[in-house]
Design an enzyme around this catalytic site. Structure first.
Site, PDB file in Angstrom:
ATOM      1  N   CYS A 186      13.781 -38.576   2.935  1.00 37.59           N
ATOM      2  CA  CYS A 186      14.080 -39.939   2.478  1.00 37.59           C
ATOM      3  C   CYS A 186      15.457 -40.075   1.827  1.00 37.59           C
ATOM      4  CB  CYS A 186      13.002 -40.414   1.505  1.00 37.59           C
ATOM      5  SG  CYS A 186      13.033 -39.552  -0.071  1.00 37.59           S
ATOM      6  N   GLU A 197     -17.093  -1.644   6.488  1.00 38.72           N
ATOM      7  CA  GLU A 197     -16.032  -2.474   5.949  1.00 38.72           C
ATOM      8  C   GLU A 197     -16.322  -3.930   6.304  1.00 38.72           C
ATOM      9  OE1 GLU A 197     -14.037  -0.297   4.546  1.00 38.72           O
ATOM     10  OE2 GLU A 197     -12.154  -1.324   4.119  1.00 38.72           O
ATOM     11  N   ASP A 225       0.843  -1.198   0.000  1.00 37.67           N
ATOM     12  CA  ASP A 225       0.000   0.000   0.000  1.00 37.67           C
ATOM     13  C   ASP A 225       0.875   1.244   0.000  1.00 37.67           C
ATOM     14  OD1 ASP A 225      -2.049  -1.714   0.174  1.00 37.67           O
ATOM     15  OD2 ASP A 225      -2.850  -0.973   2.088  1.00 37.67           O
ATOM     16  N   TYR A 226       1.976   1.144   0.727  1.00 35.62           N
ATOM     17  CA  TYR A 226       2.850   2.308   0.828  1.00 35.62           C
ATOM     18  C   TYR A 226       3.435   2.673  -0.541  1.00 35.62           C
ATOM     19  CZ  TYR A 226       6.493   5.436   2.457  1.00 35.62           C
ATOM     20  OH  TYR A 226       7.289   6.530   2.631  1.00 35.62           O
ATOM     21  N   CYS A 271       8.745 -41.629  -0.400  1.00 34.80           N
ATOM     22  CA  CYS A 271       9.101 -40.610   0.599  1.00 34.80           C
ATOM     23  C   CYS A 271       7.954 -40.489   1.610  1.00 34.80           C
ATOM     24  CB  CYS A 271       9.365 -39.295  -0.123  1.00 34.80           C
ATOM     25  SG  CYS A 271       9.708 -37.923   0.967  1.00 34.80           S
ATOM     26  N   GLU A 273     -11.370   7.333  14.564  1.00 33.63           N
ATOM     27  CA  GLU A 273     -11.773   5.920  14.484  1.00 33.63           C
ATOM     28  C   GLU A 273     -10.654   5.087  13.907  1.00 33.63           C
ATOM     29  OE1 GLU A 273     -15.092   6.043  11.788  1.00 33.63           O
ATOM     30  OE2 GLU A 273     -16.028   7.655  12.951  1.00 33.63           O
ATOM     31  N   ASP A 302      -9.092  -2.540   7.739  1.00 34.24           N
ATOM     32  CA  ASP A 302      -8.497  -2.926   6.461  1.00 34.24           C
ATOM     33  C   ASP A 302      -9.279  -4.104   5.880  1.00 34.24           C
ATOM     34  OD1 ASP A 302      -6.817  -2.840   4.370  1.00 34.24           O
ATOM     35  OD2 ASP A 302      -5.092  -3.716   5.388  1.00 34.24           O
ATOM     36  N   ARG A 314     -18.378  -1.295  -3.300  1.00 42.60           N
ATOM     37  CA  ARG A 314     -18.091   0.053  -3.772  1.00 42.60           C
ATOM     38  C   ARG A 314     -18.158   0.116  -5.300  1.00 42.60           C
ATOM     39  NH1 ARG A 314     -14.419   3.757  -1.707  1.00 42.60           N
ATOM     40  NH2 ARG A 314     -13.284   2.094  -0.676  1.00 42.60           N
ATOM     41  N   CYS A 318      16.768 -35.255  -0.361  1.00 45.18           N
ATOM     42  CA  CYS A 318      15.526 -35.032   0.394  1.00 45.18           C
ATOM     43  C   CYS A 318      15.806 -35.196   1.890  1.00 45.18           C
ATOM     44  CB  CYS A 318      14.463 -36.029  -0.055  1.00 45.18           C
ATOM     45  SG  CYS A 318      12.989 -35.971   0.974  1.00 45.18           S
ATOM     46  N   LYS A 343      -2.298   6.908   7.783  1.00 43.35           N
ATOM     47  CA  LYS A 343      -1.980   5.487   7.644  1.00 43.35           C
ATOM     48  C   LYS A 343      -0.694   5.102   8.373  1.00 43.35           C
ATOM     49  CE  LYS A 343      -3.078   3.415   3.693  1.00 43.35           C
ATOM     50  NZ  LYS A 343      -3.354   3.189   2.255  1.00 43.35           N
ATOM     51  N   TYR A 356     -19.442   2.437   9.627  1.00 48.56           N
ATOM     52  CA  TYR A 356     -18.874   3.713  10.078  1.00 48.56           C
ATOM     53  C   TYR A 356     -19.416   4.964   9.386  1.00 48.56           C
ATOM     54  CZ  TYR A 356     -15.891   2.116   6.201  1.00 48.56           C
ATOM     55  OH  TYR A 356     -15.433   1.632   5.015  1.00 48.56           O
ATOM     56  N   LYS A 416      -9.099   2.674  11.193  1.00 53.57           N
ATOM     57  CA  LYS A 416      -9.310   2.445   9.767  1.00 53.57           C
ATOM     58  C   LYS A 416      -9.216   0.936   9.565  1.00 53.57           C
ATOM     59  CE  LYS A 416      -7.450   3.912   5.259  1.00 53.57           C
ATOM     60  NZ  LYS A 416      -8.127   2.866   4.579  1.00 53.57           N
ATOM     61  N   TYR A 445       2.218   1.945  -3.394  1.00 53.60           N
ATOM     62  CA  TYR A 445       1.113   2.437  -4.219  1.00 53.60           C
ATOM     63  C   TYR A 445       0.842   3.910  -3.902  1.00 53.60           C
ATOM     64  CZ  TYR A 445      -3.619   3.029  -6.019  1.00 53.60           C
ATOM     65  OH  TYR A 445      -4.725   3.495  -6.693  1.00 53.60           O
ATOM     66  N   CYS A 487      11.636 -33.536  -4.413  1.00 52.97           N
ATOM     67  CA  CYS A 487      12.060 -34.901  -4.135  1.00 52.97           C
ATOM     68  C   CYS A 487      11.266 -35.781  -5.106  1.00 52.97           C
ATOM     69  CB  CYS A 487      11.731 -35.266  -2.687  1.00 52.97           C
ATOM     70  SG  CYS A 487      11.802 -37.053  -2.420  1.00 52.97           S
ATOM     71  N   SER A 492     -13.582   7.642  -1.725  1.00 48.52           N
ATOM     72  CA  SER A 492     -12.474   7.130  -0.944  1.00 48.52           C
ATOM     73  C   SER A 492     -12.080   8.204   0.077  1.00 48.52           C
ATOM     74  CB  SER A 492     -11.354   6.837  -1.920  1.00 48.52           C
ATOM     75  OG  SER A 492     -10.288   6.264  -1.261  1.00 48.52           O
ATOM     76  N   LEU A 493     -10.958   8.013   0.741  1.00 46.32           N
ATOM     77  CA  LEU A 493     -10.505   9.026   1.704  1.00 46.32           C
ATOM     78  C   LEU A 493      -9.135   9.531   1.293  1.00 46.32           C
ATOM     79  CD1 LEU A 493     -11.230   7.326   5.156  1.00 46.32           C
ATOM     80  CD2 LEU A 493     -12.270   9.419   4.298  1.00 46.32           C
TER      81      LEU A 493
HETATM   82  S1  IVH Z   1     -15.249   6.804   6.307  1.00 45.16           S
HETATM   83  C1  IVH Z   1     -16.577   9.275   2.303  1.00 45.16           C
HETATM   84  N1  IVH Z   1     -14.274   5.363   8.239  1.00 45.16           N
HETATM   85  O1  IVH Z   1     -10.976   3.218   4.018  1.00 45.16           O
HETATM   86  C2  IVH Z   1     -15.669   8.222   2.831  1.00 45.16           C
HETATM   87  N2  IVH Z   1     -13.715   4.724   6.031  1.00 45.16           N
HETATM   88  O2  IVH Z   1      -8.985   4.316   2.194  1.00 45.16           O
HETATM   89  C3  IVH Z   1     -16.196   7.654   4.080  1.00 45.16           C
HETATM   90  N3  IVH Z   1     -12.346   2.691   5.888  1.00 45.16           N
HETATM   91  O3  IVH Z   1     -13.213   4.144   1.499  1.00 45.16           O
HETATM   92  C4  IVH Z   1     -15.319   6.578   4.593  1.00 45.16           C
HETATM   93  N4  IVH Z   1     -12.211   2.319   8.043  1.00 45.16           N
HETATM   94  O4  IVH Z   1     -13.478   1.768   2.689  1.00 45.16           O
HETATM   95  C5  IVH Z   1     -14.334   5.531   6.916  1.00 45.16           C
HETATM   96  N5  IVH Z   1     -13.545   4.199  10.093  1.00 45.16           N
HETATM   97  C6  IVH Z   1     -13.595   4.325   8.758  1.00 45.16           C
HETATM   98  C7  IVH Z   1     -12.948   3.449   7.869  1.00 45.16           C
HETATM   99  C8  IVH Z   1     -13.025   3.685   6.507  1.00 45.16           C
HETATM  100  C9  IVH Z   1     -11.874   1.882   6.839  1.00 45.16           C
HETATM  101  C10 IVH Z   1     -12.091   2.469   4.437  1.00 45.16           C
HETATM  102  C11 IVH Z   1     -13.212   2.864   3.531  1.00 45.16           C
HETATM  103  C12 IVH Z   1     -12.648   4.009   2.737  1.00 45.16           C
HETATM  104  C13 IVH Z   1     -11.206   3.633   2.703  1.00 45.16           C
HETATM  105  C14 IVH Z   1     -10.301   4.762   2.288  1.00 45.16           C
END
Ligand code: IVH
Length: 742
Positions: free
Chosen positions: A423, A187, A34-35, A444, A127, A131, A150, A420, A326, A239, A129, A37, A438, A97-98
Site C-alpha cells: 500500500c 518411533e 543435532d550435529y 493495507c 534399518e 527421526d 521414553r 509497504c 548418522k 523396531y 533411523k 549437540y 506497515c 539410547s543408541l
Molecule cells: S533401536 C536399545 N532402531 O533413535 C535401543 N532405534 O538415537 C534400541 N530410533 O533411542 C533402539 N530408528 O528412539 C532403534 N530403527 C531404529 C530406530 C531407532 C530411530 C531412535 C530410538 C533411539 C534413538 C537413538
C-alpha cells in the site's frame, strides 16, 4: 588440557548439554543442530575418558535425555507448566539410547568389536533411523494395554489415550500366535506432508511453527486433547520387541512376526552379512532417503541374533549390540535471484529469497526465508550470491550462509523497502522489534484480507470459505472487516464468480453456525497481535467475558499466567483503539459469544454424591473450578472432614488441608485426575472436552506433581523425587540377559 582446565570445561559441557537436553526433550524446540549437540557430547566423552576420576553419576554421558515435563531435574517451571501432566509408569525394561557416530570407520570398529566377541556366525539387521520420538507399546492378550514415552529411560509418561488416535497403531492384533504379553518399541513420527500442513496452519494463526517434524511429533504426542492428536497425522514404526521367553531367534524374525500381527514395521530393513553390505546399505539410503515421505537421520545397525545381543549386553546408556550411523544435515548451494518482501496480516514485513531451484531432502527448494533485515545484514547477502540453504525438515528452508568465494562481480546489496510493498505506507520498526511493520492496518489490502482469512480459519470462527473467496469478497467491496461477513445476504454472495444458490446457502449456514463459537476462539479470531490460541484461552478463562477483559489494567493483565509485558501492551493497545472497540460491538450485535458463561452449560451427574474440598491454584479460577464441580453434580466444601470425598489440590495447596486429608485417609486428587473423572481432558468451565489444543497450547496445567498413584504400590514421580537419587529402581540383567528394573 590439565586436570583443572578439564574440570572447568567438563562443568561447562555438562551445563550446555543439560540445557540443550531440556530444550530438545521437554520444550521440543532445540536451538542447536543435532550435529552440534553430538559434538559437545563427544568432547565431554573424550574428557571423561581422559580423566575418569572426574566422571560423576549425573553426567549426561551416563543417562539418556528426559522428556518428562515434571521430572525432578526439570529446570524450567514454565516448560513444565505448559505440558500436560501425564500419569507416569516405570518401564519394565529401561529405555536406552543408541551410541551414534558420523564416521563410517566407527561403524567398522563396531562390526570388528562384535565379531571379536561373538565370532563370524552372525548377521546384522540394518534399518532406517526414524527421526521422531520414541514410544513403548505393551500388548496384553492381543490388545494395546499401555503406551509410554521414553521419559527419563526409567519411567515414562502414559500417553495411551493419545496413541489410540494414531491411525496405524492397532488397538487389537490380527492373525494369531502372539505372546500373552510383550513390549514393542518404536518411533512416532510426523510425515513431511502432515508437518507442512500443521506448520502452515500455525504460521497462519501466528503460533510459532515447529522447527522440524521430530519436534512436531513429540509436541503432538503430548497434547492434552487426544482427538487433536488424531488430526495431526502422526504415524508409527516399530523396531524393537521385548518380553519374557519370546519364541524368536533373531530380531528380524520378531519384527516379521510383529508385522504379521498387524503392527507397523518398516519394510526397508535388510540383513547384511558383513561391513561391505552395511556400507552399501548406508550409501544407498544416503541418497534415497531424500525421496522418503518422512524424516530419517541415519541408519541403525543391530546384531540380529538375540543370543548374541544378550552376550554383548549393555552399557548404562546404550546396547553394545547396536550403533547408529548418522547422516550430516543436508545443505545445498544455489543462486539468490531476488528478494520479495511479504506483508503478513499483522503488517510484519518478511524478506523471502527467490532461488535457482535446487533439490534438497526430497523436495525442490525455490524460496527461503531471510527472516528480517538484521539477518540479511548478518549474512552480508547480495543479489546474485551463491547461498547455502538448509532444510532439516522445516517447512520454509532457511539461508544459513553465503559462499563469498563465488560472489560474482557486481553482486548488489539488497535494499530493504522503506514503504509497504502493497500500500506504499512508510514502514516502521518499533524498539526491540526485529521486523518492520506497515502501520496502515485499516487500509493495507494484504493486511485486511489476512485478518479476514485469520478470522474465518478453523481454529478461529471456522467458517467454511477459502482465501480466494475472501479476496473476491474484498475486491467486490462486500467485506472489509469481520463484522461485514455477518451482514452478507444471498444476493451479495451470488455476485461471486461461480457461486450458485447452494454454495451461498452453505456459506450462510456456516456463518450462522460460527455464532456458537466459544468466546476464547472469538478472542483469538480478532487477531490481536501476540494473542495466539493459547493466550486467547488464558485470557478468556481468566476474565470470563469481553467487558472485563476490555476494562483490565496493565497490572491485571500481567497477573494472568503466561501473559508478559509484550502481550499485555498489545492487548491494551488493541482496545485503546476506538475502531477495534466499535468492531467488537458490531460483532456482539451480530450474535457472537463474548462471554464464557454464555456457552452451553452441559451438565452431568458424574460427581453426584461427592463432596470436594479445593485447595491451591488451578489453570482456571477457583470460582470456575467450583462451578465446574457443581455443574457435574458435586458439592463444594471449605474444610476437610470425614465426609469429604476428595481433596482437589492445585499448585501450592494449603499444608493444613493436606495434613488433615492424610490423617483422615481422604484421597487427594489433582486437576488432571478430576478432568479424567469428568471424562474429558480440558478444564473448560463448561465441561466441554472439545478444546482445540495445539502443541504450544499444551494448556497451562496445575503445577502440582501427580498425586494420584497409577497402580497400587507404584511409586509416583513425586515419591521418586522425595526418595532422592540413588534410591530409585536398579537396572540389572535378568536371567534372560534382558535389562530390567528391579
Ligand atoms: S533401536 C536399545 N532402531 O533413535 C535401543 N532405534 O538415537 C534400541 N530410533 O533411542 C533402539 N530408528 O528412539 C532403534 N530403527 C531404529 C530406530 C531407532 C530411530 C531412535 C530410538 C533411539 C534413538 C537413538
Amino acid at each position: 588440557m590439565d586436570k583443572e582446565q578439564a574440570r572447568i570445561r567438563i562443568g561447562e559441557l555438562r551445563d550446555l548439554i543439560n540445557e540443550n537436553n531440556r530444550r530438545y526433550y521437554v520444550e521440543n524446540s532445540p536451538v542447536i543442530s543435532d550435529y552440534e549437540y553430538d559434538m559437545l557430547m563427544n568432547e565431554l566423552i573424550a574428557l571423561e575418558k581422559q580423566y575418569p576420576e572426574l566422571v560423576t553419576e549425573d553426567s549426561p554421558t551416563m543417562r539418556v535425555g528426559s522428556d518428562l515435563a515434571n521430572r525432578p531435574d526439570a529446570k524450567s517451571g514454565k516448560a513444565a507448566a505448559q505440558q500436560k501432566e501425564f500419569a507416569q509408569y516405570p518401564h519394565r525394561y529401561p529405555m536406552l539410547s543408541l551410541g551414534n557416530t558420523y564416521d563410517i570407520s566407527e561403524v567398522e570398529a563396531f562390526a570388528d568389536r562384535a565379531s571379536r566377541s561373538i565370532g563370524d556366525r552372525f548377521t546384522f539387521s540394518t534399518e532406517l533411523k526414524f527421526d521422531g520420538t520414541a514410544i513403548c507399546l505393551t500388548y496384553r492378550h492381543g490388545e494395546l494395554f499401555r503406551a509410554l514415552t521414553r521419559g527419563d529411560g526409567t519411567i515414562g509418561d502414559d500417553v495411551t489415550e493419545n496413541v489410540h488416535h494414531i491411525s496405524n497403531i492397532p488397538r487389537k492384533l490380527t492373525g494369531g500366535g502372539w505372546p500373552d504379553e510383550f513390549e514393542i518399541r518404536g518411533e512416532i513420527y510426523m510425515p513431511y506432508k502432515a508437518f507442512d500442513r500443521l506448520n502452515a496452519e500455525r504460521e497462519r494463526d501466528e503460533d510459532p511453527p515447529f522447527a522440524n517434524p521430530r519436534n512436531a511429533a513429540s509436541g503432538s504426542l503430548k497434547l492434552i486433547n487426544p482427538k487433536e492428536v488424531g488430526h495431526r497425522g502422526l504415524e508409527c514404526t516399530l523396531y524393537h520387541m521385548l518380553g519374557e521367553n519370546l519364541p524368536f531367534e533373531t530380531h528380524d524374525q520378531a519384527l516379521n512376526a510383529a508385522a504379521s500381527w498387524g503392527l507397523p514395521v518398516s519394510d526397508k530393513r535388510k540383513i547384511c552379512r558383513d561391513i561391505h553390505e552395511i556400507e552399501e546399505y548406508i550409501s544407498y539410503w544416503d541418497t534415497e532417503r531424500k525421496f522418503l515421505p518422512f524424516a530419517t537421520d541415519g541408519i541403525v545397525i543391530k546384531v540380529n541374533e538375540l543370543a548374541f545381543q544378550k552376550s554383548l549386553g549393555y552399557t548404562s546408556k546404550f546396547p553394545r549390540w547396536a550403533v547408529a550411523y548418522k547422516f550430516q544435515a543436508e545443505r545445498a548451494l544455489t543462486k539468490l535471484r531476488s528478494i520479495d518482501y511479504q506483508v503478513g496480516r499483522t503488517g510484519a514485513v518478511t524478506p523471502v529469497a527467490n532461488l535457482d531451484p535446487v533439490p534438497l531432502s526430497g523436495t525442490t527448494v525455490k524460496r527461503a526465508s531471510l527472516h528480517n533485515l538484521d539477518q540479511m545484514r548478518l549474512l552480508d547477502i547480495r543479489i546474485g550470491d551463491y547461498v547455502y540453504v538448509e532444510k532439516g525438515g522445516e517447512i520454509i528452508p532457511k539461508i544459513t550462509g553465503v559462499e563469498i568465494s563465488q560472489r560474482p562481480a557486481g553482486a548488489v546489496v539488497p535494499e530493504f523497502p522503506s514503504v509497504c510493498p502493497d500500500c506504499g505506507t512508510p514502514l516502521v520498526r518499533d524498539e526491540g522489534e526485529a521486523k518492520f511493520f506497515c502501520p496502515n492496518a485499516e487500509g493495507c489490502p494484504t493486511q485486511i484480507m489476512g485478518k479476514l482469512v485469520h478470522f474465518i480459519s478453523r481454529k478461529a470462527m471456522n467458517v467454511i470459505a477459502g482465501d480466494a473467496t475472501i479476496e473476491q469478497m474484498f475486491r467486490l467491496g462486500l467485506v472489509r472487516k469481520p463484522s461485514d461477513l455477518y451482514s452478507l445476504d444471498k444476493d451479495d454472495l451470488l455476485k461471486l464468480e461461480g457461486w450458485k444458490e447452494r454454495s451461498a446457502e452453505r456459506f450462510l449456514a456456516s456463518i450462522e453456525a460460527s455464532k456458537a463459537t466459544p468466546f476464547d476462539h472469538v478472542l483469538f479470531a480478532l487477531g490481536i497481535r501476540y494473542v495466539g490460541e493459547t493466550t486467547a484461552k488464558s485470557l478468556a478463562r481468566h476474565f470470563g467475558d469481553m467487558d472485563s477483559l476490555m476494562a483490565a489494567s496493565r497490572e491485571e493483565l500481567l497477573a494472568v499466567e503466561d501473559i508478559g509485558e509484550v502481550i499485555a501492551d498489545s492487548v491494551l493497545a488493541f482496545f485503546a483503539d476506538s475502531r477495534n472497540r466499535e468492531e467488537v460491538e458490531r460483532l456482539k450485535a451480530a450474535g457472537l459469544k463474548f462471554s464464557m458463561a454464555e456457552e452451553s452449560s452441559e451438565v452431568s451427574d458424574l460427581l453426584a454424591g461427592k463432596t470436594i474440598v479445593i485447595s491451591g491454584n488451578f489453570s482456571i479460577s477457583r470460582d470456575a473450578m467450583k462451578a465446574l464441580i457443581e455443574k457435574n453434580g458435586g458439592k463444594n466444601s471449605s474444610s476437610v472432614s470425614s465426609r469429604t470425598s476428595y481433596l482437589l489440590a492445585g499448585s501450592k495447596p494449603g499444608p493444613e488441608k493436606m495434613k488433615k486429608a492424610e490423617q483422615l485417609g481422604i484421597e487427594v486428587i489433582d486437576e488432571a485426575r478430576l478432568m479424567q473423572m469428568l471424562g474429558g481432558s480440558t478444564p473448560d468451565a463448561d465441561g466441554e472436552a472439545e478444546a482445540q489444543a495445539t502443541a504450544a497450547d499444551t494448556r497451562t496445567g496445575s503445577q502440582v506433581a501427580n498425586v494420584q498413584s497409577p497402580v497400587a504400590g507404584d511409586k509416583t514421580a513425586e515419591d521418586r523425587k522425595e526418595d532422592g537419587p540413588g534410591s530409585g529402581p536398579e537396572v540389572r540383567q535378568d536371567a534372560e540377559g534382558q535389562l530390567k528394573l528391579f
